[in-house]
Design a protein around this motif. Sequence first.
Motif, mmCIF file in Angstrom:
data_model
loop_
_atom_site.group_PDB
_atom_site.id
_atom_site.type_symbol
_atom_site.label_atom_id
_atom_site.label_comp_id
_atom_site.label_asym_id
_atom_site.label_seq_id
_atom_site.Cartn_x
_atom_site.Cartn_y
_atom_site.Cartn_z
ATOM 1 N N ILE A 1 0.864 -1.681 0.015
ATOM 2 C CA ILE A 1 0.088 -0.156 -0.583
ATOM 3 C C ILE A 1 0.266 1.277 -0.450
ATOM 4 C CG2 ILE A 1 -2.086 -0.682 1.191
ATOM 5 C CD1 ILE A 1 -0.676 0.837 3.674
ATOM 6 N N ARG A 2 2.366 1.056 -0.246
ATOM 7 C CA ARG A 2 2.929 2.183 0.243
ATOM 8 C C ARG A 2 2.567 3.903 -0.492
ATOM 9 N NH1 ARG A 2 6.225 2.470 -4.078
ATOM 10 N NH2 ARG A 2 5.882 4.571 -2.977
ATOM 11 N N GLY A 3 3.114 4.265 -0.753
ATOM 12 C CA GLY A 3 2.479 5.573 -2.204
ATOM 13 C C GLY A 3 1.681 5.443 -2.495
ATOM 14 N N LYS A 4 0.494 5.027 -2.287
ATOM 15 C CA LYS A 4 -1.352 4.827 -1.777
ATOM 16 C C LYS A 4 -1.986 6.205 -1.152
ATOM 17 C CE LYS A 4 -2.146 0.279 -4.468
ATOM 18 N NZ LYS A 4 -1.957 -0.255 -3.888
ATOM 19 N N VAL A 5 -2.843 7.264 -1.654
ATOM 20 C CA VAL A 5 -3.507 7.767 -0.937
ATOM 21 C C VAL A 5 -4.873 7.231 -0.141
ATOM 22 C CG1 VAL A 5 -4.568 9.708 -0.782
ATOM 23 C CG2 VAL A 5 -2.961 9.687 -2.582
ATOM 24 N N LEU A 6 -4.938 6.793 0.941
ATOM 25 C CA LEU A 6 -6.201 6.309 1.542
ATOM 26 C C LEU A 6 -6.756 7.128 2.734
ATOM 27 C CD1 LEU A 6 -4.059 3.052 3.524
ATOM 28 C CD2 LEU A 6 -4.842 3.689 1.072
ATOM 29 N N LYS A 7 -7.220 6.892 3.320
ATOM 30 C CA LYS A 7 -8.195 8.114 4.195
ATOM 31 C C LYS A 7 -8.307 7.861 5.587
ATOM 32 C CE LYS A 7 -9.590 11.374 1.116
ATOM 33 N NZ LYS A 7 -9.320 12.907 0.810
ATOM 34 N N TYR A 8 -8.406 8.480 6.306
ATOM 35 C CA TYR A 8 -8.220 8.392 7.978
ATOM 36 C C TYR A 8 -9.361 10.103 7.849
ATOM 37 C CZ TYR A 8 -8.264 9.465 12.830
ATOM 38 O OH TYR A 8 -8.397 9.403 13.918
ATOM 39 N N GLU A 9 -10.424 9.625 8.417
ATOM 40 C CA GLU A 9 -11.905 10.664 8.353
ATOM 41 C C GLU A 9 -12.090 11.644 7.155
ATOM 42 O OE1 GLU A 9 -13.042 11.862 11.716
ATOM 43 O OE2 GLU A 9 -12.562 9.741 12.488
ATOM 44 N N ASN A 10 -11.607 12.957 6.902
ATOM 45 C CA ASN A 10 -11.220 13.383 5.681
ATOM 46 C C ASN A 10 -10.176 13.622 5.226
ATOM 47 O OD1 ASN A 10 -13.769 13.893 4.223
ATOM 48 N ND2 ASN A 10 -14.420 15.705 5.320
ATOM 49 N N ILE A 11 -8.668 13.182 6.037
ATOM 50 C CA ILE A 11 -7.590 13.417 5.593
ATOM 51 C C ILE A 11 -7.183 12.507 4.912
ATOM 52 C CG2 ILE A 11 -5.644 14.163 6.515
ATOM 53 C CD1 ILE A 11 -7.186 14.190 9.343
ATOM 54 N N SER A 12 -6.280 12.871 3.743
ATOM 55 C CA SER A 12 -5.564 11.916 3.459
ATOM 56 C C SER A 12 -3.894 11.156 3.666
ATOM 57 C CB SER A 12 -5.136 12.585 1.682
ATOM 58 O OG SER A 12 -5.988 13.321 1.087
ATOM 59 N N VAL A 13 -4.162 10.407 3.753
ATOM 60 C CA VAL A 13 -3.114 9.770 3.979
ATOM 61 C C VAL A 13 -1.992 8.784 3.226
ATOM 62 C CG1 VAL A 13 -2.194 7.758 5.643
ATOM 63 C CG2 VAL A 13 -4.666 8.426 6.012
#
Length: 195
Positions: free
Chosen positions: A148-160
């Motif tokens: 998953i490294r480098g992918k953009v995930l979400k925590y609440e409304n924040i990009s991770v």
Amino acid sequence: MNAKQYKQKLLDQLYAPYIKCMQCPLGKLGRTHVVFGDGNPDAALMFIGEGPGQDEDAQGKPFVGRSGKLLNRLLETAGLERSDVFITNIVKCRPPNNRKPFPSESATCKSILLINQIKIIRPTVICTLGSAAIQGLIDDQNIKISQIRGKVLKYENISVIPTYHPAYILRNPKELTTLFDDIQHAFKLSQKTKR
Ligand code: URA
């Protein structure tokens, strides 16, 4: 009082009851300092590592040892100062012999401190360093950092953006540019994203 001062005041109030925290077993396992975090309390970009090591435990600041020196160098190369970003860890107390924090320790510390740090700072992007940080943040112990490294995930409304831990890069220098690219990606995305 400006936003930065106000957020610092809220962070200080958050930390005060936990200076000698005993909410999880790490409190009794040889910790010197609870290492809350460091940097700009109004940062758009936040870094979350695994947990304090020996140097961090002694000095009470995150990422001041060998991994921290590498992180500083990469931040500088990307055009960032440490004082532009906020740096913390999934657990705030040093696990004995630098073992990975147990999921229960990460969950306790996150519920008391990390969740509230994120609410106060309100970064637009979080860059997690290493597997323990992303597993703890999104509550999934099966996540593989290499997938998953480098992918953009979400925590609440924040990009991770999860990436490798600098300590891994010290052992595997051929991945240095990957870590740098992920940090630069996180920085650019934090500049583009409105609060
Ligand atoms: N490694 C981490 O994960 N965090 C630190 O603060 C230092 C080393």
